[in-house]
Design an enzyme around this catalytic site. Sequence first.
Site, PDB file in Angstrom:
ATOM      1  CD  GLU A  33       9.357   0.866   6.638  1.00  0.00           C
ATOM      2  OE1 GLU A  33       9.341   1.143   5.427  1.00  0.00           O
ATOM      3  OE2 GLU A  33       8.671   1.473   7.481  1.00  0.00           O
ATOM      4  CG  ASP A  92      -0.392   7.764   6.816  1.00  0.00           C
ATOM      5  OD1 ASP A  92      -0.341   7.167   7.906  1.00  0.00           O
ATOM      6  OD2 ASP A  92      -1.042   8.811   6.649  1.00  0.00           O
ATOM      7  N   GLY A  98       0.880  -1.172   0.000  1.00  0.00           N
ATOM      8  CA  GLY A  98       0.000   0.000   0.000  1.00  0.00           C
ATOM      9  C   GLY A  98       0.915   1.218   0.000  1.00  0.00           C
ATOM     10  CB  SER A 148       4.177  -0.400  10.513  1.00  0.00           C
ATOM     11  OG  SER A 148       5.140  -0.064   9.547  1.00  0.00           O
TER      12      SER A 148
HETATM   13  N1  LIG Z   1      -4.944   9.361  15.202  1.00  0.00           N
HETATM   14  C1  LIG Z   1      -5.308   8.310  14.463  1.00  0.00           C
HETATM   15  N2  LIG Z   1      -6.523   7.760  14.618  1.00  0.00           N
HETATM   16  C2  LIG Z   1      -6.909   6.688  13.883  1.00  0.00           C
HETATM   17  N3  LIG Z   1      -6.135   6.104  12.972  1.00  0.00           N
HETATM   18  C3  LIG Z   1      -4.908   6.603  12.769  1.00  0.00           C
HETATM   19  C4  LIG Z   1      -4.425   7.737  13.507  1.00  0.00           C
HETATM   20  N4  LIG Z   1      -3.163   8.001  13.085  1.00  0.00           N
HETATM   21  C5  LIG Z   1      -2.895   7.087  12.130  1.00  0.00           C
HETATM   22  N5  LIG Z   1      -3.943   6.258  11.940  1.00  0.00           N
HETATM   23  C6  LIG Z   1      -4.056   5.125  11.017  1.00  0.00           C
HETATM   24  O1  LIG Z   1      -2.797   4.541  10.877  1.00  0.00           O
HETATM   25  C7  LIG Z   1      -2.491   4.384   9.494  1.00  0.00           C
HETATM   26  C8  LIG Z   1      -0.986   4.416   9.335  1.00  0.00           C
HETATM   27  O2  LIG Z   1      -0.490   3.223   9.907  1.00  0.00           O
HETATM   28  P1  LIG Z   1       1.025   2.756   9.725  1.00  0.00           P
HETATM   29  O3  LIG Z   1       1.020   1.312  10.120  1.00  0.00           O
HETATM   30  O4  LIG Z   1       1.938   3.670  10.458  1.00  0.00           O
HETATM   31  O5  LIG Z   1       1.187   2.937   8.140  1.00  0.00           O
HETATM   32  P2  LIG Z   1       2.334   2.454   7.133  1.00  0.00           P
HETATM   33  O6  LIG Z   1       3.205   1.442   7.833  1.00  0.00           O
HETATM   34  O7  LIG Z   1       1.595   1.874   5.952  1.00  0.00           O
HETATM   35  O8  LIG Z   1       3.090   3.685   6.738  1.00  0.00           O
HETATM   36  C9  LIG Z   1      -3.234   5.528   8.826  1.00  0.00           C
HETATM   37  O9  LIG Z   1      -3.546   5.234   7.495  1.00  0.00           O
HETATM   38  C10 LIG Z   1      -4.520   5.585   9.651  1.00  0.00           C
HETATM   39  O10 LIG Z   1      -5.440   4.630   9.146  1.00  0.00           O
HETATM   40  C1  LIG Z   2       8.368   7.076  -1.469  1.00  0.00           C
HETATM   41  C2  LIG Z   2       9.674   6.854  -0.763  1.00  0.00           C
HETATM   42  C3  LIG Z   2       9.680   6.550   0.579  1.00  0.00           C
HETATM   43  N1  LIG Z   2      10.872   6.363   1.202  1.00  0.00           N
HETATM   44  C4  LIG Z   2      10.870   6.058   2.639  1.00  0.00           C
HETATM   45  C5  LIG Z   2      10.100   7.011   3.516  1.00  0.00           C
HETATM   46  C6  LIG Z   2       9.746   6.141   4.718  1.00  0.00           C
HETATM   47  O1  LIG Z   2      10.844   6.186   5.628  1.00  0.00           O
HETATM   48  C7  LIG Z   2       9.622   4.740   4.105  1.00  0.00           C
HETATM   49  C8  LIG Z   2       8.190   4.281   3.946  1.00  0.00           C
HETATM   50  O2  LIG Z   2       7.653   4.040   5.222  1.00  0.00           O
HETATM   51  P1  LIG Z   2       6.073   3.798   5.519  1.00  0.00           P
HETATM   52  O3  LIG Z   2       6.125   2.973   6.773  1.00  0.00           O
HETATM   53  O4  LIG Z   2       5.501   3.056   4.353  1.00  0.00           O
HETATM   54  O5  LIG Z   2       5.465   5.130   5.705  1.00  0.00           O
HETATM   55  O6  LIG Z   2      10.230   4.814   2.816  1.00  0.00           O
HETATM   56  C9  LIG Z   2      12.058   6.439   0.514  1.00  0.00           C
HETATM   57  O7  LIG Z   2      13.141   6.239   1.087  1.00  0.00           O
HETATM   58  N2  LIG Z   2      12.040   6.750  -0.810  1.00  0.00           N
HETATM   59  C10 LIG Z   2      10.889   6.964  -1.470  1.00  0.00           C
HETATM   60  O8  LIG Z   2      10.953   7.253  -2.704  1.00  0.00           O
END
Ligand SMILES: Nc1ncnc2c1ncn2[C@@H]1O[C@H](COP(=O)(O)OP(=O)(O)O)[C@@H](O)[C@H]1O
Ligand SMILES: Cc1cn([C@H]2C[C@H](O)[C@@H](COP(=O)(O)O)O2)c(=O)[nH]c1=O
Length: 222
Positions: free
Chosen positions: A87, A12, A9, A16
């Site tokens: 990651e 955000d 995905g 994770s």
């Molecule tokens: N304050 C919040 N309240 C509810 N959901 C949240 C909040 N902050 C973040 N999220 C949820 O957490 C998701 C991000 O989760 P995370 O596991 O850190 O994402 P990723 O690893 O894909 O970058 C957001 O898309 C949202 O759905």
């Molecule tokens: C698009 C893009 C992302 N990154 C880095 C930025 C973040 O540290 C991670 C992605 O973490 P998330 O848990 O999925 O939010 O990847 C990068 O290094 N280069 C890129 O082009």
Amino acid sequence: MAELHFFTGTMDSGKSTLALQTNHNHAARGRVGRIFTSRDRSGAAVVSSRLGLTHEAREVDPDFDFWRDIVTTLTAGGRVDYLICDEAQFYTREQIDQLAKVADELQIDVFAFGILTDFRSHLFPGSARLVELADRMNVLQVEALCWCGKRATHNARTEDGIMVTEGDVVVVGDVESEASADTSAEPAHVAYEVLCRQHHRRRLTAARAKAVSLAPEPLPFG
Ligand SMILES: Nc1ncnc2c1ncn2[C@@H]1O[C@H](COP(=O)(O)OP(=O)(O)O)[C@@H](O)[C@H]1O
Ligand SMILES: Cc1cn([C@H]2C[C@H](O)[C@@H](COP(=O)(O)O)O2)c(=O)[nH]c1=O
């Protein structure tokens, strides 16, 4: 039969969080897992979710060998039922090959989580290899949204609030709700924003869309 799963995905989108939930559910049933990550936003050797959960993890450096690591553990009498790999976009193609071998030859389930494409919308090598090898590929169900309301499919990088399409592929960073313009001589502030394809193509971030909508109408010449 053990499988290699790839959950993907945009940034955000909850990867994770799902990685930690998956670990929790398997551990709750007495299965023994190992958690790996690479260059998490919160620092080395930790998986962190924006919902506040964190878990210690093994840091995957480019020369880390999954196959050797797991075989060494099993040979010493250790038990491993599954791997959580966060990651995973940062892993090398060879490391993804090792993960497939771990699933096939050692019957250990592998759950890998990562973004597909970088800020230029090019596949990360680790993600490309996962697409090629995974038994199952799952797109996260909770959709991250572009500022326009459409499903976000692309990760944009901004430097001092301006979207860029050139630079190092790997720059660890976070998404920000309000990207701020910065004209100081300090090193550029790097952030990320998730966009739909159309707005990624047009480099139309939330801040730029807002600026365009606030710009005065052109004078009616002629
Ligand atoms: N304050 C919040 N309240 C509810 N959901 C949240 C909040 N902050 C973040 N999220 C949820 O957490 C998701 C991000 O989760 P995370 O596991 O850190 O994402 P990723 O690893 O894909 O970058 C957001 O898309 C949202 O759905
Ligand atoms: C698009 C893009 C992302 N990154 C880095 C930025 C973040 O540290 C991670 C992605 O973490 P998330 O848990 O999925 O939010 O990847 C990068 O290094 N280069 C890129 O082009």
